[in-house]
Design a protein around this motif. Structure first.
Motif, mmCIF file in Angstrom:
data_model
loop_
_atom_site.group_PDB
_atom_site.id
_atom_site.type_symbol
_atom_site.label_atom_id
_atom_site.label_comp_id
_atom_site.label_asym_id
_atom_site.label_seq_id
_atom_site.Cartn_x
_atom_site.Cartn_y
_atom_site.Cartn_z
ATOM 1 N N LEU A 60 0.828 -1.205 0.000
ATOM 2 C CA LEU A 60 0.000 0.000 0.000
ATOM 3 C C LEU A 60 0.861 1.252 0.000
ATOM 4 O O LEU A 60 0.684 2.160 -0.826
ATOM 5 N N THR A 61 1.826 1.306 0.912
ATOM 6 C CA THR A 61 2.602 2.533 1.075
ATOM 7 C C THR A 61 3.652 2.718 -0.006
ATOM 8 O O THR A 61 4.220 3.802 -0.134
ATOM 9 N N GLU A 62 3.909 1.688 -0.795
ATOM 10 C CA GLU A 62 4.794 1.825 -1.946
ATOM 11 C C GLU A 62 4.020 1.994 -3.242
ATOM 12 O O GLU A 62 4.595 1.973 -4.330
ATOM 13 N N GLY A 63 2.700 2.154 -3.144
ATOM 14 C CA GLY A 63 1.901 2.466 -4.315
ATOM 15 C C GLY A 63 1.580 1.305 -5.221
ATOM 16 O O GLY A 63 1.123 1.500 -6.342
ATOM 17 N N VAL A 64 1.781 0.054 -4.745
ATOM 18 C CA VAL A 64 1.502 -1.118 -5.583
ATOM 19 C C VAL A 64 0.016 -1.445 -5.561
ATOM 20 O O VAL A 64 -0.576 -1.780 -6.594
ATOM 21 N N ILE A 65 -0.612 -1.353 -4.387
ATOM 22 C CA ILE A 65 -2.044 -1.631 -4.255
ATOM 23 C C ILE A 65 -2.695 -0.465 -3.512
ATOM 24 O O ILE A 65 -2.028 0.302 -2.819
ATOM 25 N N THR A 66 -4.016 -0.368 -3.642
ATOM 26 C CA THR A 66 -4.779 0.649 -2.913
ATOM 27 C C THR A 66 -5.953 0.046 -2.156
ATOM 28 O O THR A 66 -6.645 0.760 -1.430
ATOM 29 N N VAL A 195 0.627 -1.882 10.990
ATOM 30 C CA VAL A 195 -0.560 -1.129 11.391
ATOM 31 C C VAL A 195 -1.398 -0.750 10.168
ATOM 32 O O VAL A 195 -2.625 -0.944 10.150
ATOM 33 N N LEU A 196 -0.749 -0.219 9.143
ATOM 34 C CA LEU A 196 -1.490 0.213 7.967
ATOM 35 C C LEU A 196 -1.998 -0.975 7.158
ATOM 36 O O LEU A 196 -3.045 -0.888 6.504
ATOM 37 N N LEU A 201 -6.765 -4.204 5.560
ATOM 38 C CA LEU A 201 -7.534 -5.440 5.637
ATOM 39 C C LEU A 201 -8.878 -5.244 6.334
ATOM 40 O O LEU A 201 -9.832 -5.985 6.083
ATOM 41 N N GLN A 202 -8.950 -4.246 7.207
ATOM 42 C CA GLN A 202 -10.194 -3.958 7.928
ATOM 43 C C GLN A 202 -11.078 -2.950 7.196
ATOM 44 O O GLN A 202 -12.111 -2.534 7.733
ATOM 45 N N GLY A 203 -10.684 -2.541 6.003
ATOM 46 C CA GLY A 203 -11.469 -1.582 5.255
ATOM 47 C C GLY A 203 -11.401 -0.170 5.803
ATOM 48 O O GLY A 203 -12.319 0.635 5.604
ATOM 49 N N ARG A 204 -10.309 0.161 6.500
ATOM 50 C CA ARG A 204 -10.152 1.476 7.119
ATOM 51 C C ARG A 204 -9.163 2.366 6.375
ATOM 52 O O ARG A 204 -8.623 3.297 6.955
ATOM 53 N N VAL A 205 -8.911 2.059 5.116
ATOM 54 C CA VAL A 205 -8.069 2.924 4.280
ATOM 55 C C VAL A 205 -8.948 3.522 3.195
ATOM 56 O O VAL A 205 -9.632 2.776 2.482
ATOM 57 N N PRO A 206 -8.977 4.855 3.086
ATOM 58 C CA PRO A 206 -8.121 5.812 3.784
ATOM 59 C C PRO A 206 -8.440 5.883 5.273
ATOM 60 O O PRO A 206 -9.594 5.763 5.675
ATOM 61 N N MET A 228 0.304 7.937 2.163
ATOM 62 C CA MET A 228 -0.207 6.924 1.244
ATOM 63 C C MET A 228 -1.450 6.234 1.781
ATOM 64 O O MET A 228 -2.278 5.740 1.014
ATOM 65 N N ALA A 229 -1.608 6.191 3.107
ATOM 66 C CA ALA A 229 -2.781 5.556 3.710
ATOM 67 C C ALA A 229 -3.855 6.564 4.081
ATOM 68 O O ALA A 229 -4.887 6.196 4.648
ATOM 69 N N GLY A 230 -3.630 7.851 3.799
ATOM 70 C CA GLY A 230 -4.621 8.863 4.104
ATOM 71 C C GLY A 230 -4.744 9.182 5.577
ATOM 72 O O GLY A 230 -5.818 9.578 6.039
ATOM 73 N N VAL A 231 -3.646 9.043 6.336
ATOM 74 C CA VAL A 231 -3.656 9.365 7.763
ATOM 75 C C VAL A 231 -3.462 10.867 7.927
ATOM 76 O O VAL A 231 -2.452 11.410 7.464
ATOM 77 N N PRO A 232 -4.374 11.574 8.606
ATOM 78 C CA PRO A 232 -4.247 13.029 8.693
ATOM 79 C C PRO A 232 -3.291 13.537 9.757
ATOM 80 O O PRO A 232 -2.789 14.653 9.663
ATOM 81 N N VAL A 233 -3.031 12.727 10.801
ATOM 82 C CA VAL A 233 -2.188 13.182 11.910
ATOM 83 C C VAL A 233 -1.146 12.112 12.223
ATOM 84 O O VAL A 233 -1.489 10.950 12.475
ATOM 85 N N LEU A 234 0.126 12.500 12.209
ATOM 86 C CA LEU A 234 1.232 11.619 12.583
ATOM 87 C C LEU A 234 1.944 12.238 13.775
ATOM 88 O O LEU A 234 2.362 13.394 13.716
#
Length: 296
Positions: A60-66, A195-196, A201-206, A228-234
């Protein structure tokens, strides 16, 4: 599945005391080779466990899958040690029909280590990967008091850290501080990928409306993964790098560093943080006049 910890003999030295010998618990570090449709893609040094999440998060974070359904299957390949036991250190994932395979070439040299993550990227542009889940428009607001509590919440969930003291952690939290998932690994980037991958897998992306909390520093790569995962706060307990801040500003990500006790530095996106204990001045105008140093 391999063990998460091993015990090794150590000599304990302390000033003014007689040296003692005792067993000590160590976090396991083993290589994981990730293959896509039978072709090697990446090798990472990781703590065994949650490898399927790690694979999903990495891709996901390398842009291979979404999306999770862009992987059709994941299975361990035969990889035996000297005793003939499967090490579970080679994982092959199959892309769903119609999903483009990973790019090839020197700009995607996926050799990773537990310390620095993906190495060998050809340029900064090669690391700024495409994302369909920009966090820029996420309206989430997080109370500063909630953020202050996250490092302790993350530490309390670190089961293996308690026995080894040698693991990083990452956790995904709701705006009120509820932990959705916490994962540990010898590699900071692996913990985040697990985590991402769970979120995917839980359908929480973004991962809209969520806070990603990490136990170490905020590198460019970790900001990239959050974007890449649409997380607004790090949020991180230690410092960000200059490129991490640059990417956070460009992507509309709120980036918090030196989150310790009841203090923090907000390097990007301060408007998402609500400080109910401060005066009426907007938080975005309450700039920290002197950055907190790692030596303080």
């Amino acid at each position: 599945m391999g063990r998460l910890t091993v015990r090794r003999p150590v000599v304990r030295l302390a000033a003014g005391r007689t040296p003692t010998r005792r067993p000590d618990a160590l976090a396991v570090e083993e290589p994981l080779e990730l293959r896509v449709d039978g072709r090697p893609l990446a090798v990472t040094m990781r703590t065994p466990g949650h490898d399927v999440e790690l694979a999903h998060g990495f891709l996901l974070t390398e842009g291979v899958i979404t999306a999770a359904d862009e992987l059709a299957a994941a299975r361990y390949c035969d990889s035996v040690d000297d005793t003939g036991t499967n090490t579970y250190n080679v994982l092959d994932v199959a892309l769903a029909p119609g999903v483009a395979p990973p790019e090839t070439g020197v700009e995607r040299n996926f050799y990773t280590t537990s310390s620095c993550g993906v190495c060998g990227k050809a340029s900064l542009d090669a690391v700024r990967l495409r994302t369909r889940f920009s966090p820029a428009g996420d309206p989430v607001r997080v109370d500063a008091a909630t953020l202050y509590a996250l490092p302790d919440a993350l530490r309390e969930a670190q089961r293996i850290f308690e026995s080894t003291g040698g693991l990083h952690a990452a956790g995904l939290f709701t705006p009120d501080g509820t932990a959705l998932v916490v994962r540990e690994d010898v590699g900071r980037h692996n913990a985040v990928d697990k985590v991402l991958g769970w979120a995917l897998l839980q359908g929480r992306v973004p991962a809209s409306g969520c806070v990603l909390m990490v136990s170490g520093r905020a590198s460019f790569e970790l900001v990239q993964k959050a974007v890449m995962a649409g997380v607004p706060v790090l949020a991180a307990v230690s410092a960000p790098s200059s490129l991490a801040v640059e990417l956070a500003v460009e992507s509309g990500t709120t980036l918090v560093g030196f989150l310790r006790g009841t203090t923090m530095n907000v390097y990007a996106g301060p408007d998402r943080i609500v400080d109910g204990t401060a005066d009426d001045t907007p938080l975005e105008d309450q700039r920290i006049r002197r950055p907190v140093s790692a030596h303080e």
